[in-house]
Structure formats: structure tokens, C-alpha cells
Design an enzyme around this catalytic site. Structure first.
Site, PDB file in Angstrom:
ATOM      1  N   SER A 174       0.880  -1.203   0.054  1.00 58.27           N
ATOM      2  CA  SER A 174       0.076  -0.165  -0.007  1.00 58.27           C
ATOM      3  C   SER A 174       0.837   1.220  -0.105  1.00 58.27           C
ATOM      4  O   SER A 174       2.023   1.070   0.353  1.00 58.27           O
ATOM      5  CB  SER A 174      -1.054   0.122   1.256  1.00 58.27           C
ATOM      6  OG  SER A 174      -1.607   1.221   1.339  1.00 58.27           O
ATOM      7  N   TYR A 186      -1.944  -1.614  10.349  1.00 55.40           N
ATOM      8  CA  TYR A 186      -2.023  -1.576   8.973  1.00 55.40           C
ATOM      9  C   TYR A 186      -0.968  -0.991   8.320  1.00 55.40           C
ATOM     10  O   TYR A 186      -0.213  -1.726   7.429  1.00 55.40           O
ATOM     11  CB  TYR A 186      -3.279  -0.722   8.226  1.00 55.40           C
ATOM     12  CG  TYR A 186      -3.493  -0.999   6.832  1.00 55.40           C
ATOM     13  CD1 TYR A 186      -4.170  -1.984   6.514  1.00 55.40           C
ATOM     14  CD2 TYR A 186      -3.106   0.240   6.033  1.00 55.40           C
ATOM     15  CE1 TYR A 186      -4.332  -2.101   4.950  1.00 55.40           C
ATOM     16  CE2 TYR A 186      -2.968   0.003   4.590  1.00 55.40           C
ATOM     17  CZ  TYR A 186      -3.443  -1.020   4.308  1.00 55.40           C
ATOM     18  OH  TYR A 186      -3.904  -1.250   2.847  1.00 55.40           O
TER      19      TYR A 186
END
Length: 328
Positions: A174, A186
Site C-alpha cells: 500500500s 495496517y
């Protein structure tokens, strides 16, 4: 005899010509495709919805033998109904080593002596996400088990099949694996995927295996859905002690949620094919790229930010996020 030193005069025209030629060669090399797609097998994780689901359908239409790992029976059934006869599904939980081993043995039977051309580690989760102080240790572990441990376990378990085919490993990271913009597991997990992929690529490139990293910007998927995000933020807030809540102030949670709504509604892209096209290129290109950064926000915001001094990111986030009431 007087020998004058040889000098090469580089003019602007010469430099421009070199740059143009380099771009043409790069574009040509980038456009070259592999052959014999119909005999190549690709395993994709996280295929119930989102990027994984769309990628499986695209690869199936291209002629690949697609092996799709789904978390739920409903996700597997829906995907099979939407695809051709050569797409097969298996229930897979990337946090469970027994489930991963079972999927590998099933894949080994499917591919026979051809080996596995590609594995796309797409399965992931984003929550809980929020201020780091609001998290408990188990909140970090929930995300790391899927996004980090799951990617490593899948890759290492399937690596012998990939090595046999001299294939591809495609790991979905990401832009938040470049810029740590929020707390929780995350960003940590996506930084780990970047690091793991870099180390793996350098270690196994001698065997003809390519490792590619996909770094999507913000897209409208289950990962960026506002309803579960807000629900988790309320859960995190409610588990805080009165002292910690008081340090942030009664209005902090509402302000924080408003910022998240603004970000998600403002920059999330609805065109998921921008991501799946990069995944597809990583699997079909004769010379795949090391990194792909799909999304306008990835190219114009997050990737440039990742090369800037940390203080620039710090100041930017301070301007965007609300300030705790008892900050100093």
C-alpha cells in the site's frame, strides 16, 4: 607529439535525444508479453470481493488457469458462477497454517509438474485503525496476522511450486507502506510487506523468480469502507480509560471521524481496474516492474511524500488531524 585530452561535449539536444530513446526502449520492453498463458496457473488470495475477485475474472478471461482462495463459501460460489470452467476455488484462511498447507497440497495436485506461475498475495484487512494510544496489543496482532504473517506464510509455503515454474510472486502492499499516516497494525504490516518483498526479490532472483510489489492508493473497497471504520473507532474510544479520554477531549472522536470521512470521500478512487491492471501486468509482462503504484493519489501525493523529510509529513498530518484538548 602533443596529445590533447579527448572531450565529449554534451549538448541539450544530445541529452534530450538520449532521454527520448531511453523512454522508447523502456516502453517497448515494458510492453513485451509472456507466451503460452493457457498453460499457466495463478493462485490468488482474498478473492471474495474487491481487487482479488476482479483480478480472478480478468485472468480467467485472459486464459489463465486461476486458483482462487476465498475466505467464505458464499464468496467462492459467487466467483465460480461469474467465471469460466477453468477457474477453481478453495476455502482459505491465511492466518491458519493448516489451511495454507491444505491449499498448497491442493494446488500441487492441480498444477502437476508445471509448477505455479504466479501467486498474488492480495488478502488483507485494515481495521482497527486510529490513534496508536487507543490500541491494545491484540488490536495490532489482528491486522498483522493477516497482512504480514499471512503474506509470509503463503509465500514460503508456495515457494517450491513457484520456483519450479520460475514464476512470479505479487505482494499487495500500500502507499501506507511508504508513509505511516495512521496508527494501528495496517501501516506496520504494509511496511513489513515492502521489506519482506525486497529481501525476497534479492535472494531468489538468481532462480528466475520475479517479486513484484503493488502499492495502491486509496480505492473504494471493503478496506476503505466508512461504516466499519467508524464502528471500530467507537470501540477503541470506549475501551480507553477515563484519563486517556480526558486527555483527548469529548469532541476529539467526532472530529477524527469527520476527517476520515473527508479523506475517504475525497480521494478514494472507484476504478478498481487501475489496481488489477497492474497485477495483471506483473503476471503477464516479460519484464515485470519491481513496483506498481496505481491511483492518482499514489503518484501525486503519497509516493512524493515518501521521499520528503519526515518533518514534512509530520507537519502535514498535524494540519489535517484534530488536536487533543490537553496537548502541549
Amino acid at each position: 607529439v602533443c596529445l590533447r585530452p579527448f572531450r565529449v561535449r554534451i549538448t541539450n539536444a544530445t541529452l534530450a535525444t538520449f532521454v527520448v530513446l531511453w523512454i522508447i526502449v523502456w516502453l517497448y520492453r515494458d510492453s513485451l508479453q509472456i507466451e503460452d498463458i493457457s498453460n499457466k496457473y495463478v493462485f490468488v488470495t482474498g478473492c471474495d470481493s474487491g481487487f482479488g475477485n476482479l483480478l480472478c475474472k480478468k485472468l480467467d478471461r485472459r486464459g489463465f488457469r486461476v486458483l482462487a482462495g476465498c475466505l467464505t463459501e458464499k464468496g467462492a460460489d459467487d466467483l465460480k458462477r461469474a467465471a469460466g470452467p477453468y477457474l477453481k476455488t478453495i476455502l482459505l484462511d491465511v492466518t491458519n497454517q493448516d489451511s495454507i498447507q491444505k491449499a498448497m497440497e491442493w494446488t500441487k495436485t492441480e498444477v502437476d509438474d508445471k509448477g505455479l506461475w504466479g501467486i498474488v498475495n492480495n488478502a488483507g484487512c485494515s481495521l482497527p485503525m486510529g490513534p496508536s494510544e487507543w490500541m491494545r496489543v491484540e488490536d495490532f496482532h489482528r491486522t498483522l496476522k493477516v497482512n504480514m504473517n499471512g503474506v509470509i506464510a503463503m509465500t514460503m509455503t508456495f515457494l517450491p511450486l513457484i520456483k519450479k515454474a520460475r514464476g512470479r510472486i505479487v505482494n499487495v502492499a500500500s502507499v501506507l507502506g511508504r508513509v505511516a499516516a495512521n496508527g494501528g497494525g495496517y501501516c506496520i504490516s504494509k511496511f513489513a510487506v515492502e521489506s519482506f518483498s525486497d529481501c525476497l526479490r534479492r535472494d531468489i532472483n538468481y532462480f528466475g523468480i520475479n517479486v513484484c510489489i503493488i502499492e495502491p492508493g486509496f480505492f473504494k473497497t471493503a478496506v476503505t469502507s466508512l461504516e466499519p471504520l467508524e464502528k471500530e473507532l467507537h470501540r477503541l474510544w470506549n475501551q480507553l480509560s477515563p484519563e486517556v479520554q480526558a486527555s483527548y477531549g469529548d469532541k476529539y472522536l467526532d472530529k477524527y471521524i469527520k476527517v476520515q470521512r473527508l479523506i475517504m470521500n475525497g480521494i478514494c478512487d472507484t476504478d478498481l481496474t487501475k489496481v488489477t491492471s497492474c497485477m495483471e501486468h506483473a503476471l503477464t509482462a516479460a519484464h515485470p516492474r519491481t513496483r506498481y503504484s496505481p491511483g492518482w493519489d499514489a503518484k501525486l501525493l503519497w509516493i512524493p511524500l515518501s521521499y520528503m523529510p519526515s518533518c514534512v509529513v509530520d507537519i502535514g498530518l498535524k494540519l489535517v488531524l484534530p488536536r487533543p484538548s490537553k496537548s502541549v
